[in-house]
Design an enzyme around this catalytic site. Structure first.
Site, PDB file in Angstrom:
ATOM      1  CG  ASP A  67       0.840   8.590   0.701  1.00  0.00           C
ATOM      2  OD1 ASP A  67       0.671   7.835   1.678  1.00  0.00           O
ATOM      3  OD2 ASP A  67       1.632   9.557   0.709  1.00  0.00           O
ATOM      4  N   GLY A  87      -8.716   3.561  -8.242  1.00  0.00           N
ATOM      5  CA  GLY A  87      -8.014   4.757  -8.675  1.00  0.00           C
ATOM      6  C   GLY A  87      -8.064   4.951 -10.178  1.00  0.00           C
ATOM      7  CD  GLU A  88     -10.306   9.701 -12.239  1.00  0.00           C
ATOM      8  OE1 GLU A  88      -9.385  10.524 -12.482  1.00  0.00           O
ATOM      9  OE2 GLU A  88     -11.511  10.016 -12.213  1.00  0.00           O
ATOM     10  CG  LEU A 124      -1.886  -1.170   1.360  1.00  0.00           C
ATOM     11  CD1 LEU A 124      -2.812  -0.952   2.552  1.00  0.00           C
ATOM     12  CD2 LEU A 124      -2.692  -1.391   0.082  1.00  0.00           C
ATOM     13  CG  MET A 177       2.152   7.836  -5.304  1.00  0.00           C
ATOM     14  SD  MET A 177       1.530   8.120  -3.637  1.00  0.00           S
ATOM     15  CE  MET A 177       2.494   9.566  -3.189  1.00  0.00           C
ATOM     16  CB  SER A 178       2.725   2.292  -9.348  1.00  0.00           C
ATOM     17  OG  SER A 178       2.700   0.912  -9.680  1.00  0.00           O
ATOM     18  CB  SER A 179       2.636  -1.804  -5.678  1.00  0.00           C
ATOM     19  OG  SER A 179       1.503  -1.434  -4.914  1.00  0.00           O
ATOM     20  NE  ARG A 180       2.938  -3.596 -12.335  1.00  0.00           N
ATOM     21  CZ  ARG A 180       3.227  -4.856 -12.582  1.00  0.00           C
ATOM     22  NH1 ARG A 180       4.494  -5.221 -12.674  1.00  0.00           N
ATOM     23  NH2 ARG A 180       2.274  -5.740 -12.759  1.00  0.00           N
ATOM     24  CG  HIS A 228      -3.013   1.144  -2.551  1.00  0.00           C
ATOM     25  ND1 HIS A 228      -1.655   0.973  -2.656  1.00  0.00           N
ATOM     26  CD2 HIS A 228      -3.572   0.400  -3.533  1.00  0.00           C
ATOM     27  CE1 HIS A 228      -1.395   0.158  -3.657  1.00  0.00           C
ATOM     28  NE2 HIS A 228      -2.532  -0.201  -4.220  1.00  0.00           N
TER      29      HIS A 228
END
Length: 284
Positions: A37, A149-150, A35, A186-189, A39
């Site tokens: 920001d 999220g968009e 997770l 922002m991305s987990s990747r 998320h």
């Protein structure tokens, strides 16, 4: 407050049945964990709209077409639970594969049209996996609202379509993309990028913002692509799966911004696939 971690459908059902008997609405935020920001902004919106909030964490194998990508995907359950404490969510649902896809599982949900382009054209079966797991999560959590999220705009439109077509009774709420200070979505990747690659990745948003501004002034995307591709290459990006403008509702390919549209990109930085999209103003 630390939310209870629920791992079985039965325990979850007992909880949600009690909430609905009390007349309380349920909001669900489906995630694959790690997770950030982005998320957490969905969780905040869920808290505003729902009496009860469930955050789900499940790394769904059915939406990965690369085994190495699945194996390397960040798994940070304990850190995720700590990040959720300040939101006082009511449950964190963390099912395992047996809960989601028990022995003999043989059903696949497919949404046509919206899934044939963009990521769907490059990741075979990805959106079937998304549609199947999301449908299961909606029914398991008995959700009234679901928050996406968009940043994953194609996924958002696919989920909206399946919820409508299957009469799932869930209102799908789209929430704005949350970005880093330098503009990177922002991305987990992003956790998979080295410090050097991460610093270079911000060029993606810069290039896309300038393209969107030019498109809003009436430019044709074909005239903008050579320079954009060269700038991305100079910044250290590798393969480009797509850099396209498409309509918001049907994801139809557009040459000029003659209808409400978004600019979509999927590019590789140091072997990590990054996606983004931004709104394009109607051409003046």
């Amino acid at each position: 407050m630390t939310a209870p971690i629920i791992r079985t459908r039965q325990e979850l059902r007992e909880m949600t049945n009690a909430w609905h008997r009390a007349g309380e609405t349920i909001g669900v935020v489906p995630t694959m964990g790690a997770l950030h920001d982005g998320h957490l902004s969905l969780v905040a919106r869920a808290k505003e709209m729902s009496a009860r909030v469930i955050v789900t964490i499940f790394v769904n194998p059915k939406q990965f077409n690369n085994p190495d990508d699945l194996a390397n995907y960040p798994r940070t359950e304990h850190e995720d639970a700590r990040k959720l404490e300040r939101f006082e969510v009511d449950a964190i649902y963390v099912p395992d594969g047996a809960q989601m896809y028990p022995d003999g599982f043989a059903t696949n949900i497919s949404v046509s049209g919206l899934t044939d382009v963009l990521c769907g054209a490059h990741r075979a079966g990805h959106f079937d996996g998304v549609a199947t797991v999301v449908t299961k999560l909606f029914t398991q959590t008995a959700a009234d609202f679901a928050f996406f999220g968009e940043k994953d705009f194609q996924q958002l439109q696919v989920v909206r379509r399946l919820a409508q077509d299957l009469d799932l009774g869930v209102e799908v709420v789209g929430c704005p993309t949350i970005r880093e200070m330098d503009g990177l979505a922002m991305s987990s990747r992003n956790l998979m990028l080295s410090d050097q690659a991460r610093s270079r990745a911000s060029a993606l948003n810069e290039v896309m913002e300038e393209m969107a501004d030019a498109l809003g002034q009436g430019a044709a995307i074909a005239d903008l692509l050579p320079d954009a591709q060269a700038r991305l290459a100079a910044a250290g990006f590798g393969d480009i799966d797509y850099l396209e403008m498409r309509s918001n509702d049907t994801l139809t390919l557009l040459e000029r911004a003659t209808a409400p549209a978004r600019l979509f990109a999927a590019v590789f930085m140091a072997g990590v696939r990054l996606i983004d999209n931004i709104d394009v103003p109607l051409a003046r």
